[in-house]
Design an enzyme around this catalytic site. Structure first.
Site, PDB file in Angstrom:
ATOM      1  N   ASP A 133      -8.537  -7.068  -4.195  1.00 18.45           N
ATOM      2  CA  ASP A 133      -8.308  -5.785  -3.868  1.00 18.45           C
ATOM      3  C   ASP A 133      -8.853  -4.670  -4.804  1.00 18.45           C
ATOM      4  O   ASP A 133      -8.613  -4.656  -5.999  1.00 18.45           O
ATOM      5  CB  ASP A 133      -6.479  -5.509  -3.970  1.00 18.45           C
ATOM      6  CG  ASP A 133      -6.296  -3.937  -3.242  1.00 18.45           C
ATOM      7  OD1 ASP A 133      -6.917  -3.357  -3.218  1.00 18.45           O
ATOM      8  OD2 ASP A 133      -4.979  -3.942  -3.219  1.00 18.45           O
TER       9      ASP A 133
ATOM     10  N   HIS B 189      -7.743  -5.428   0.007  1.00 17.16           N
ATOM     11  CA  HIS B 189      -6.459  -4.768   0.158  1.00 17.16           C
ATOM     12  C   HIS B 189      -5.619  -5.413   1.243  1.00 17.16           C
ATOM     13  O   HIS B 189      -4.419  -5.367   1.060  1.00 17.16           O
ATOM     14  CB  HIS B 189      -6.860  -3.203   0.118  1.00 17.16           C
ATOM     15  CG  HIS B 189      -5.505  -2.423   0.337  1.00 17.16           C
ATOM     16  ND1 HIS B 189      -4.852  -2.386  -0.788  1.00 17.16           N
ATOM     17  CD2 HIS B 189      -5.256  -1.617   1.271  1.00 17.16           C
ATOM     18  CE1 HIS B 189      -3.734  -1.422  -0.550  1.00 17.16           C
ATOM     19  NE2 HIS B 189      -3.930  -1.275   0.601  1.00 17.16           N
TER      20      HIS B 189
ATOM     21  N   SER C 153       0.767  -1.230   0.025  1.00 13.87           N
ATOM     22  CA  SER C 153       0.062   0.078  -0.069  1.00 13.87           C
ATOM     23  C   SER C 153       0.959   1.304   0.139  1.00 13.87           C
ATOM     24  O   SER C 153       1.655   1.501  -0.824  1.00 13.87           O
ATOM     25  CB  SER C 153      -1.026  -0.231   1.165  1.00 13.87           C
ATOM     26  OG  SER C 153      -2.029   0.811   0.879  1.00 13.87           O
TER      27      SER C 153
END
Lengths: 599, 599
Positions: free
Chosen positions: B315, B348, B150
């Site tokens: 995700d 995610h 991320s």
């Protein structure tokens, strides 16, 4: 189209509406609009139900100078999908709303103050009950259809379950029978933002004229993100900066998408009541069509309507699989249903923006429902003669008439039920409906074929044969048909086994790979064969399975454990049968097979 | 593993760090942790970079009684993917954080008050600059790898671009080179909730001890929805009510997903600073790796690292296509890249939860990078001899050795470049790397083949041949290979034309459908043929294209407009060539074709 919002008062302090929560409410003001003319038989009435932020003003303008039309003007009007030249459209503001129908911002006659959070909790079912009372009051005894998107679609579905005899057809669009955890979560965030706003004041913000604007704006911003697809947002905003070429390095809104959300949030605060937002989202969260039933199929069992279900492939708030669950349950309970998953990039909002496919589906569907109604309950009776599009050429691999269709028709007994897998534009099914009074359903993967079938009055669902056959009940059809489709399915064994489970008889037609001309081509030219029934070269084709009549016969016995009831080898060029050495002299074959031996 | 957070002060009031915004900051406290041992060559250092809500505590526990381990303990530790027995891991709290590194909640030495919103705006690039200063301070002169998910992945990417000579490998996971409009929108909602909180007080809430908890909690709730997939939320919560069997008909949280969000929101408020949330989300919104470059490929052009890119199919915050854009740009700029889109349902958050595939990819990749480093820059030099898995049997349709592979090897000149489309587990590429010193890349659609190739030290990307070849440059490889894959691609003409564009020579192997035994089977038995090179029946197979040697030759000339450089007809049983009447006597063929005539 200049229209006017009308208001009516239903119930009273002495005769209140009892809500699903057990609480009571009355009197109730209802705001509604009508478009088109009620005919003398009063059988052309369509009820439109609105989504979270909608109202009674679905079409037209309130005055010539009005800049904006109603929220579904794209589909409602003269010559449009909901054709006001034919149909009488009624649109109401839902119970608890803030656009004319009694809601939390209305004055409670018992206290002379706005209800606020003392307004009783209500459900989608309560919205429908109030609409039913309005219909009774207007003297409407039957609805041709109830149609709506999102929360409006939930109301349409509830109508079908709650008042089965009242509703001939329902059109639930971009909706669901129950919210997913993710959708509830988004609603919860929106409610949290409102409830935690310093100006919310337990819902009593009306007198002070200081509103929980921040909370409502944030709720609306979250909502707006869920209404658009990522793709649509990318197209619309990308990473564009609103007023500058370079980053501002502060916390002002600077990306275009930020200023868009600010704008949407701000505009919504001016026109919508925060308490109604709380109640409407809670009503949606509570909505579960199967609640108090054993299953969704059980809930739908009592319905008597025809269903046209529409979803949009880019809708991630109420994604297509939720509509597909509904379609599956309708199929399980043996209802008439058509389903299309429209390819459209605008996300959940597509139902407000797309008119081409949606319009063609709705108008075709309504026309057929209206026709059936005029000629009585046609499902059991014989259908009227074809009017226009019958015997229209289908988009098949065959240039001329589908000779296998005429042969298949011959095999099917009148008044039976047929499931046509890979139904194309519904030519075979329409023919069977018109000439043999069969009842049934087509399955196709192509959007244009769903539209075509729908316009021909054929029930059709847009499903992938290789994935979605389990919801069809065991022996639920007299015939399951797979015409010129076996060669393109990815899992032929799975599909045929499913068909044998579903249909008492299974009819299959396919090109015979062992036709003499193909054999000669392979033998002497050493090339992959080409011919009338195998029109594509090896590198440019849709076929993935090559098989011969002999292959199929062995497959039926050894793998499917089924019986061959009838075999029709054909020469596609002439349409004639080829009984002598068929694996050599026929380039196409039709088989009837079954789990049972010939009876 | 008991670990300790260390703190160090970099810069000073006299010597401040200049940020990308032009503002300056100093002194800066940095919190970091280390795991494993720095070796004497100082060449085993891996930097771990954290996501929005992370900190320096990536692995282990702070004390035996500590209930929770660090946020990436799943992957960092002895024998784990980031093996602390081999590597020296450094993990830092990012610039502007609230877990030990100087941020908005730190005391500004010039005012003796917390910075609040007077803290200078910083970027992902500034985070990386500070980490570089930490490395300098620690005497680290080279990083074996930078890895993070991320926001951590953004830092890893920025490292590769900003300090190309310092970083041998980067592992950006579940990340993007720039946020989409949708992701910016979610961040903007979170910031709005904080900024509009009545207790925010322009960011000066520290002294009062009344925090903008509602705003931060709402921001966290929105965030949490985006970290989970719809499917994961459904599995975890569904529509379950937390404490009751029936609806409460009020506005308390009652669905489990609501109480979960309440809990997550509340817990976050206790441990995280609202101002850091503003700054971190803004840094992410601003992140655009291609900014100030002509294109993403241009930005990546100066990098010298090997890349392992990982995305997760569920995700939807930083969806796989964003990682694929990055992979494409790396391919365009001719970099060494491997890519896997891991099938995992957790959305995610998968990068924090999945360890099996992620672990195998990371450990295999690191091992190869470390090995290459030990033997110098091995890409230009000859590779070390295979150690373990070379000549391991591949999972092909052939039971024994891939005889076509050995023939193909013979056709490829040493020290050339090869693109292997449909590379399986990388057996051919590894062999070519080890025995012919070729440099290249494999393409496969199968996750396990990406892992296998990665473990063999073969660059491999998980792409669909039928969709993703356009990013390979014209004539960018000496050879493009398609071995035993032509029969399964959906668009053979497209794939072969692309290959001819990409490779100076194209090597194709496929089963010959016109082999005499197949012809006889079709002619006399009238059945779809089966044999060693065509092992599947018509209804149970992966092949979709059937073609003969003659078909292919004609196709090359008439449709591809290419030249046949070499033709090797084979008998798969013996592996021997069949030059006499090959279309009849060979059941397999290898062709070398090219846009240019034989030189």
């Amino acid at each position: 189209m200049i229209v006017e919002t009308q208001h009516i008062e239903l119930f009273s302090q002495n005769s209140k509406l009892e809500l699903e929560s057990g609480q009571i409410l009355g009197p109730i003001q209802v705001a509604y609009e009508t478009y088109g003319q009620l005919n003398s038989a009063k059988d052309n009435v369509i009820l439109i139900t609105h989504a979270l932020s909608g109202d009674a003003h679905a079409a037209g303008k309130h005055s010539e100078s009005d800049k904006k039309t109603g929220w579904w003007d794209l589909l409602i009007g003269p010559g449009k999908a909901f054709d006001t030249n034919k149909y009488y459209i009624i649109s109401t503001n839902a119970l608890g709303g803030c656009m004319g129908t009694t809601g939390p911002s209305s004055i409670n006659p018992e206290t002379n103050e706005p209800y606020g959070l003392t307004f009783p909790m209500f459900t989608i079912g309560d919205m429908v009950t109030l609409q039913k009372h309005l219909m009774d009051h207007l003297g409407i005894t039957k609805l041709l259809a109830v149609a709506g998107g999102s929360m409006g679609g939930m109301q349409a579905l509830k109508w079908a379950v709650k008042y089965p005899e009242f509703v001939q057809a329902v059109i639930p669009i971009a909706t669901t029978t129950k919210l997913s955890a993710q959708s509830i979560a988004f609603d919860a965030v929106g409610r949290n933002a409102i409830l935690r706003d310093e100006n919310f004041n337990g819902g009593k913000y009306y007198q002070k004229n200081i509103y929980p604007s921040s909370g409502l704006a944030i709720a609306r911003m979250v909502g707006h993100i869920t209404y658009l697809s990522e793709e649509a947002m990318h197209e619309k905003f990308g990473r564009r900066l609103q007023n500058a070429d370079d980053y501002s390095y502060d916390f002002e809104s600077e990306f275009s998408v930020e200023t868009y959300l600010d704008y949407q949030g701000g505009r919504f605060v001016d026109r919508f009541d925060a308490n109604t937002y709380l109640y409407f989202t809670k009503a949606m969260d509570y909505f579960d069509l199967a609640r108090s039933f054993d299953s969704l199929a059980d809930a739908l069992n009592q319905t008597q309507s025809q269903f046209l279900i529409i979803s949009f492939d880019s809708d991630w708030l109420f994604p297509p699989n939720q509509s597909q669950d509904l379609v599956n349950a309708l199929i399980q309970s043996g209802k008439d249903v058509s389903y299309c998953n429209i390819h459209c990039p605008y996300g959940h909002d597509s139902f407000l923006l797309e008119s081409k496919v949606q319009g063609a589906l709705i108008s075709g569907f309504l026309e057929q429902v209206y026709k059936k109604h005029e000629s009585g309950n046609a499902i059991e009776k014989s259908l009227p003669s074809p009017t226009t599009s019958d015997d229209k050429k289908s988009g098949s691999i065959f240039e001329g008439e589908r000779i296998d269709h005429r042969q298949i028709e011959r095999l099917i007994k009148p008044n039976s039920t047929v499931l046509d897998l890979g139904c194309g534009d519904g030519e075979l099914m329409q023919h069977l409906q018109n000439h043999k009074n069969i009842h049934g359903m087509g399955v196709t993967l192509q959007e244009q074929d769903v539209v075509g079938s729908c316009q021909r009055g054929v029930n059709v669902v847009q499903f992938d044969l290789d994935e979605y056959l389990w919801h069809f009940g065991g022996q639920s059809y007299d015939y399951a048909v797979l015409s010129q489709t076996l060669q393109v399915v990815r899992r032929p064994e799975f599909v045929l086994k499913e068909m044998l489970r579903i249909g008492r008889q299974v009819i299959v037609s396919f090109p015979n790979f062992a036709y003499w001309s193909y054999r000669i081509q392979i033998l002497f030219s050493g090339r992959a064969p080409i011919g009338k029934a195998l029109p594509h070269t090896w590198f440019d084709k849709e076929s993935v399975n090559y098989l011969s009549i002999k292959d199929f016969e062995e497959f039926v016995e050894s793998r499917l454990n089924a019986h061959i009831i009838e075999r029709i080898p054909l020469l596609s060029r002439s349409g004639k049968q080829r009984s002598f050495m068929p694996n050599l002299f026929a380039d196409e074959a039709i088989f009837v097979i079954s789990q049972q031996k010939r009876t």
